[in-house]
Design an enzyme around this catalytic site. Structure first.
Site, PDB file in Angstrom:
ATOM      1  N   GLY A  10      23.591  66.205  46.567  1.00  0.00           N
ATOM      2  CA  GLY A  10      25.021  66.509  46.494  1.00  0.00           C
ATOM      3  C   GLY A  10      25.326  67.550  45.429  1.00  0.00           C
ATOM      4  N   ASP A  56      19.151  55.929  53.064  1.00  0.00           N
ATOM      5  CA  ASP A  56      20.487  55.418  52.747  1.00  0.00           C
ATOM      6  C   ASP A  56      20.371  54.379  51.637  1.00  0.00           C
ATOM      7  OD1 ASP A  56      23.037  54.041  52.966  1.00  0.00           O
ATOM      8  OD2 ASP A  56      23.261  55.223  54.804  1.00  0.00           O
ATOM      9  N   TYR A 143      36.973  53.339  47.440  1.00  0.00           N
ATOM     10  CA  TYR A 143      36.239  54.092  46.408  1.00  0.00           C
ATOM     11  C   TYR A 143      36.446  53.436  45.043  1.00  0.00           C
ATOM     12  CZ  TYR A 143      34.734  58.206  43.710  1.00  0.00           C
ATOM     13  OH  TYR A 143      34.091  59.067  42.843  1.00  0.00           O
ATOM     14  N   THR A 173      35.305  66.834  38.183  1.00  0.00           N
ATOM     15  CA  THR A 173      34.323  67.870  37.827  1.00  0.00           C
ATOM     16  C   THR A 173      34.164  68.836  38.996  1.00  0.00           C
ATOM     17  OG1 THR A 173      33.240  66.288  36.389  1.00  0.00           O
ATOM     18  CG2 THR A 173      31.947  68.207  37.033  1.00  0.00           C
TER      19      THR A 173
END
Ligand code: NAD
Ligand code: UDP
Length: 308
Positions: A10, A56, A143, A173
């Site tokens: 990522g 995963d 989340y 960020t």
């Protein structure tokens, strides 16, 4: 050391892998490529000390490592809301799998937590002692609550099993390798400005955020992981606080774009203000950000010019 980075393909994970390789470590990057990309790590694949594993985090995994950084989790609201159940599973089961592995190995394990644990904060700026103001049943809860539960699991594994933990609470960020279609505000505004499209300010644009450039954040990660004074949670972020209108205006100025600012409805539960108190990071990690918003935006604009 041999170091496992979950979410290593990522935006932040790929920069972290690069930093750890540059320090002479061996890195295993585990990622299911949901929001990560091979493009972020393609330049590392030739390095014999780097290994990519498509996997995963909700499914168990075993590696022999000395340290684990757990970053796997979509971070942008449109991406984490795309499959909310999967998001909460990723945070909770991903944490359990990392902690179980750390327990077996005696490895140090690091959790990428978030300023979202403060929800729509009533205390401002936010200190680590603030317990937050979080909706349990809203669209952001998958989340926020997933990350809160992960912090709880980290402390329970520490108290119950002596697992060696570190927790960072990351404030917004940005930087190169964010996806152009990421949906977060910095990449949205830059991409819109460069394409000559309208900049979409949600609500009146008076809500605030504090934006940290990725390289400052990664420095904070490594300092937290490699000291023995504190476990966290510890805030890492840039205390400069800006409204979304101010951000839009800065992006227009720096890109020289003729795009207009338009307003769209404010998403539900959108926090009104956010600014880290970084007293603990300064004291224990001797850390503070070094890159101003305008410098960081300039570098990010250059990156997106090459992308679109
Ligand atoms: P990102 O979406 O670029 O990176 C997340 C990575 O995790 C991606 O590579 C994705 O493919 C991977 N991933 C997602 N679900 C997975 C799963 N189930 N199994 C394996 N891999 C999975 O976002 P980012 O900004 O780099 O965020 C990295 C971490 O930092 C996340 O945990 C995020 O919550 C946290 N964080 C980031 C910010 C920020 O402003 N960038 C703020 C707070 C917290
Ligand atoms: N936002 C915006 N326009 C956009 C995307 C986001 O005005 O195109 C706003 C959003 O409503 C929020 C802030 O920018 O108030 C930061 O949003 P982001 O999704 O980047 O992060 P988070 O809300 O998780 O801090």
């Amino acid at each position: 050391m041999r170091i496992l980075v979950t979410g290593g393909a990522g935006f932040l994970g790929s920069h972290l892998c690069e930093r750890l390789l540059n320090e002479g470590h061996e890195v295993i990057c585990l990622d299911n490529l949901f929001t990560g990309r091979k493009q972020n790590i393609v330049h590392l694949l030739e390095n014999p000390y780097f290994e990519f594993v498509r996997h995963d985090v909700i499914d168990p995994f075993k590696f022999e490592v000395d340290q684990i950084y757990n970053l796997a989790c979509p971070a942008s609201p449109p991406h984490y809301q795309y499959n909310a159940i999967k998001t909460i599973k990723t945070s909770v089961m991903g944490a359990i799998n990392c902690l179980g592995l750390a327990k077996r190995l005696g490895a140090r394990v690091f959790q990428a937590s978030t300023s979202e644990v403060y929800g729509d904060p009533i205390e401002h700026p936010q200190r680590e002692t603030y317990w937050g103001n979080v909706n349990t049943i809203g669209v952001r809860s998958c989340y926020d609550e997933g990350k809160r539960c992960a912090e709880t699991l980290f402390y329970d594994y520490h108290r119950q099993n002596g697992v060696d933990i570190r927790i960072v609470r990351i404030f917004n960020t940005y930087g190169p390798r964010m996806l152009a279609n990421d949906g977060r505000v910095v990449s949205n505004f830059i991409v819109q400005a460069l394409r000559g499209e309208d900049l979409t300010v949600f609500g009146e644009g008076l809500q605030t955020r504090s934006f940290c450039y990725y390289s400052d954040l990664i420095e904070g990660f490594v300092r937290l992981m490699n000291q023995d004074e504190v476990k966290g949670p510890i805030n890492i972020g840039n205390p400069g606080e800006f409204t979304m209108l101010e951000l839009a205006e800065q992006v227009l100025k720096l890109t020289g774009s003729k795009s207009k600012i338009i307003h769209k409805p404010l998403p539900s539960d959108d926090p009104k203000q956010r600014k880290p108190d970084i007293t603990l990071a300064k004291k224990h990690l001797n850390w503070e950000p070094t890159i101003s918003l305008s410098d960081g935006l300039q570098k990010t604009i250059e990156y997106f010019k090459g992308q679109i």
